[in-house]
Design a protein around this motif. Structure first.
Motif, PDB file in Angstrom:
ATOM      1  N   PRO A   2      49.912  76.117  43.635  1.00 48.91           N
ATOM      2  CA  PRO A   2      50.493  75.409  44.784  1.00 48.91           C
ATOM      3  C   PRO A   2      49.484  74.619  45.606  1.00 48.91           C
ATOM      4  O   PRO A   2      49.877  73.781  46.424  1.00 48.91           O
ATOM      5  CB  PRO A   2      51.117  76.547  45.612  1.00 48.91           C
ATOM      6  N   ASP A   3      48.195  74.871  45.392  1.00 48.66           N
ATOM      7  CA  ASP A   3      47.166  74.142  46.133  1.00 48.66           C
ATOM      8  C   ASP A   3      46.924  72.750  45.577  1.00 48.66           C
ATOM      9  O   ASP A   3      46.304  71.912  46.242  1.00 48.66           O
ATOM     10  CB  ASP A   3      45.852  74.928  46.085  1.00 48.66           C
ATOM     11  N   ARG A   4      47.426  72.478  44.368  1.00 49.33           N
ATOM     12  CA  ARG A   4      47.131  71.220  43.698  1.00 49.33           C
ATOM     13  C   ARG A   4      48.309  70.255  43.783  1.00 49.33           C
ATOM     14  O   ARG A   4      49.469  70.670  43.912  1.00 49.33           O
ATOM     15  CB  ARG A   4      46.771  71.455  42.224  1.00 49.33           C
ATOM     16  N   LEU A   5      48.006  68.952  43.686  1.00 51.25           N
ATOM     17  CA  LEU A   5      49.035  67.934  43.571  1.00 51.25           C
ATOM     18  C   LEU A   5      49.233  67.625  42.090  1.00 51.25           C
ATOM     19  O   LEU A   5      48.261  67.365  41.370  1.00 51.25           O
ATOM     20  CB  LEU A   5      48.617  66.654  44.301  1.00 51.25           C
ATOM     21  N   HIS A   6      50.468  67.656  41.622  1.00 52.63           N
ATOM     22  CA  HIS A   6      50.775  67.449  40.212  1.00 52.63           C
ATOM     23  C   HIS A   6      51.373  66.063  40.016  1.00 52.63           C
ATOM     24  O   HIS A   6      52.421  65.740  40.589  1.00 52.63           O
ATOM     25  CB  HIS A   6      51.720  68.537  39.712  1.00 52.63           C
ATOM     26  N   LEU A   7      50.692  65.255  39.233  1.00 48.44           N
ATOM     27  CA  LEU A   7      51.105  63.879  38.946  1.00 48.44           C
ATOM     28  C   LEU A   7      51.827  63.863  37.604  1.00 48.44           C
ATOM     29  O   LEU A   7      51.219  64.080  36.557  1.00 48.44           O
ATOM     30  CB  LEU A   7      49.883  62.966  38.896  1.00 48.44           C
ATOM     31  N   VAL A   8      53.141  63.636  37.643  1.00 50.06           N
ATOM     32  CA  VAL A   8      53.970  63.648  36.438  1.00 50.06           C
ATOM     33  C   VAL A   8      54.042  62.241  35.868  1.00 50.06           C
ATOM     34  O   VAL A   8      54.423  61.298  36.579  1.00 50.06           O
ATOM     35  CB  VAL A   8      55.396  64.140  36.757  1.00 50.06           C
ATOM     36  N   ILE A   9      53.685  62.087  34.602  1.00 50.17           N
ATOM     37  CA  ILE A   9      53.738  60.769  33.979  1.00 50.17           C
ATOM     38  C   ILE A   9      55.153  60.491  33.479  1.00 50.17           C
ATOM     39  O   ILE A   9      55.671  61.204  32.618  1.00 50.17           O
ATOM     40  CB  ILE A   9      52.736  60.656  32.818  1.00 50.17           C
ATOM     41  N   GLY A  10      55.769  59.450  34.037  1.00 56.81           N
ATOM     42  CA  GLY A  10      57.075  58.978  33.579  1.00 56.81           C
ATOM     43  C   GLY A  10      56.874  57.728  32.750  1.00 56.81           C
ATOM     44  O   GLY A  10      56.804  56.621  33.281  1.00 56.81           O
ATOM     45  N   HIS A  46      56.656  74.195  36.688  1.00 60.15           N
ATOM     46  CA  HIS A  46      56.026  75.503  36.448  1.00 60.15           C
ATOM     47  C   HIS A  46      54.579  75.496  36.928  1.00 60.15           C
ATOM     48  O   HIS A  46      54.132  76.458  37.590  1.00 60.15           O
ATOM     49  CB  HIS A  46      56.073  75.830  34.956  1.00 60.15           C
ATOM     50  N   GLU A  47      53.842  74.431  36.614  1.00 62.62           N
ATOM     51  CA  GLU A  47      52.443  74.353  37.027  1.00 62.62           C
ATOM     52  C   GLU A  47      52.317  74.351  38.557  1.00 62.62           C
ATOM     53  O   GLU A  47      51.378  74.922  39.114  1.00 62.62           O
ATOM     54  CB  GLU A  47      51.792  73.099  36.440  1.00 62.62           C
ATOM     55  N   THR A  55      58.285  66.437  45.313  1.00 63.37           N
ATOM     56  CA  THR A  55      58.177  67.597  46.196  1.00 63.37           C
ATOM     57  C   THR A  55      56.816  67.518  46.865  1.00 63.37           C
ATOM     58  O   THR A  55      56.023  66.606  46.586  1.00 63.37           O
ATOM     59  CB  THR A  55      58.268  68.933  45.418  1.00 63.37           C
ATOM     60  N   ASP A  56      56.508  68.485  47.694  1.00 63.63           N
ATOM     61  CA  ASP A  56      55.196  68.491  48.349  1.00 63.63           C
ATOM     62  C   ASP A  56      54.069  68.576  47.333  1.00 63.63           C
ATOM     63  O   ASP A  56      52.987  68.030  47.555  1.00 63.63           O
ATOM     64  CB  ASP A  56      55.103  69.664  49.321  1.00 63.63           C
ATOM     65  N   GLY A  57      54.332  69.241  46.217  1.00 66.06           N
ATOM     66  CA  GLY A  57      53.279  69.422  45.221  1.00 66.06           C
ATOM     67  C   GLY A  57      53.428  68.576  43.975  1.00 66.06           C
ATOM     68  O   GLY A  57      52.687  68.768  43.009  1.00 66.06           O
ATOM     69  N   MET A  58      54.385  67.617  43.997  1.00 64.16           N
ATOM     70  CA  MET A  58      54.647  66.864  42.776  1.00 64.16           C
ATOM     71  C   MET A  58      54.969  65.400  43.093  1.00 64.16           C
ATOM     72  O   MET A  58      55.822  65.102  43.926  1.00 64.16           O
ATOM     73  CB  MET A  58      55.823  67.498  42.014  1.00 64.16           C
ATOM     74  N   VAL A  59      54.261  64.492  42.404  1.00 63.45           N
ATOM     75  CA  VAL A  59      54.483  63.051  42.534  1.00 63.45           C
ATOM     76  C   VAL A  59      54.722  62.482  41.140  1.00 63.45           C
ATOM     77  O   VAL A  59      54.041  62.852  40.178  1.00 63.45           O
ATOM     78  CB  VAL A  59      53.272  62.358  43.190  1.00 63.45           C
ATOM     79  N   LEU A  60      55.703  61.605  41.025  1.00 62.47           N
ATOM     80  CA  LEU A  60      56.010  60.962  39.752  1.00 62.47           C
ATOM     81  C   LEU A  60      55.314  59.612  39.666  1.00 62.47           C
ATOM     82  O   LEU A  60      55.416  58.786  40.575  1.00 62.47           O
ATOM     83  CB  LEU A  60      57.522  60.762  39.604  1.00 62.47           C
ATOM     84  N   LEU A  61      54.601  59.390  38.571  1.00 64.88           N
ATOM     85  CA  LEU A  61      54.015  58.093  38.263  1.00 64.88           C
ATOM     86  C   LEU A  61      54.979  57.416  37.299  1.00 64.88           C
ATOM     87  O   LEU A  61      54.940  57.642  36.098  1.00 64.88           O
ATOM     88  CB  LEU A  61      52.633  58.276  37.626  1.00 64.88           C
ATOM     89  N   ARG A  62      55.901  56.611  37.841  1.00 64.97           N
ATOM     90  CA  ARG A  62      57.021  56.078  37.067  1.00 64.97           C
ATOM     91  C   ARG A  62      56.732  54.670  36.558  1.00 64.97           C
ATOM     92  O   ARG A  62      56.487  53.744  37.324  1.00 64.97           O
ATOM     93  CB  ARG A  62      58.292  56.049  37.920  1.00 64.97           C
TER      94      ARG A  62
END
Length: 340
Positions: A274-282, A268-269, A19-26
């Motif tokens: 919403p101002d931050r970019l959330h990097l999800v660890i996969g 949720h975060e 999404t605009d605020g979420m990137v997956l590190l896969r």
């Protein structure tokens, strides 16, 4: 680029916009970075020699990573495996040259973990030439994540960053964020835990279906540096399953159960910040969760309707999903004393 070994190709992650605020590190298997870095440094320092046997306990992805590192650097590998290690992983380990033994089957992952550590100690007593990698305790496993941090820093947009991932042994989330904070101390770290783990105080909460063995623990891990974490989420199995199924359904990403849990926490975060970019660890792919998770996809909940209970203390947490501001607080000394 032509890689000298398959481990060098597999370790590199893909960055995928969710999404605009979420990137997956896969990752194919995140701990390859950790294992390659640790084995290389042990060899460089003369702590181990080529051909020596390296041993450790694992619930899955570290076993594969260590077997690859041993294959690359000409070492022998012995794995004391959890009952959660699937047949596909075990066969690969054996063909790679690792010797594998699994502890007696148990639905109690606390007992499973204690049996594995006990067995490693028995091996060391009988074979003093064997080197114990101690993925849970030796901070040499932090070093390999510098390369990941460099990749993230060079690739993600110039925007306030939050890293969200399973805590596990502590080296992956901790190592990545320690290196990122050398450039930007404001990088936030959100840790994800299953109920029943001692690491962040949820050991008194029983989730009968919890199989997220790689992101929790029944014993204290020295490699978990509590003071690195800004917030913690505790999720039960059904919520983690729902996150994993939704990630595949909405974004076509087939990932492990810990990634599903991290994805739900990051959603949720993202709403809160919403101002931050959330990097999800996969951390790994979903292959070893086909039967236990993905075959049950009809049980997935509507993630848009889910939200955690926000608590002020660990004593207030409640299933199935709680979250708490950790504020980079060190580990309370009595936790380690009580669970040692």
């Amino acid at each position: 680029m032509i890689h000298p070994h398959i481990a060098d190709a597999l370790k590199t992650p893909d960055l995928i916009r969710l999404t605009d605020g979420m990137v997956l590190l896969r990752f194919e298997s995140m701990k390859i970075y950790s294992a390659l870095g640790a084995v290389r440094r042990l060899l460089d320092r003369g702590v181990v020699r080529p051909g020596q046997t390296l041993v450790d306990s694992s619930s899955g992805i570290y076993a594969y990573a260590l077997a690859l590192a041993c294959h690359r650097y000409g070492m022998r590998c012995h794995i004391v495996a959890s009952t959660t290690v699937d047949a596909t992983t075990r066969v690969q380990l054996e063909i790679l040259g690792a010797t594998v033994e699994q502890v007696e089957p148990s639905r109690d992952l606390r007992l499973d973990q204690r049996l594995r550590v006990r067995r490693v100690r028995e091996i060391l007593a009988a074979r003093p030439d064997v080197h114990w990698m101690r993925q849970y305790h030796d901070d040499i496993h932090y070093a390999g994540y510098r390369e990941v941090a460099d990749l993230v820093a060079a690739t993600v947009p110039d925007r306030p960053l939050t890293v969200v991932g399973g805590v596990g042994s502590g080296a992956s989330t901790g190592g990545l964020v320690e290196h990122l904070r050398r450039r930007d101390p404001s990088v936030r770290l959100v840790g994800v835990q299953p109920f029943g783990s001692v690491t962040f105080g949820s050991q008194d909460h029983h989730d009968p279906e919890a199989i997220i063995a790689g992101i929790g623990s029944s014993i204290p891990f020295d490699n978990v540096r509590h003071h690195l974490y800004d917030a913690v989420h505790w999720l039960d199995f059904t919520h983690a399953l729902s996150g994993a199924v939704t990630l595949l359904r909405a974004h076509a990403v087939f990932a492990g159960l810990s990634t599903g849990a991290a994805y739900l926490a990051a959603a949720h975060e993202t709403r809160r910040h919403p101002d931050r970019l959330h990097l999800v660890i996969g951390a790994d792919t979903g292959h070893r969760y086909v039967q236990g998770v993905y075959a049950r996809h009809t049980e997935a909940l509507d993630v848009a309707a889910l939200k955690p209970v926000e608590v002020d203390t660990v004593e207030d947490m409640t299933m199935p999903w709680s979250t708490m501001a950790w504020n980079r607080t060190p580990c309370p000394p009595h936790w380690k004393e009580a669970t040692a």
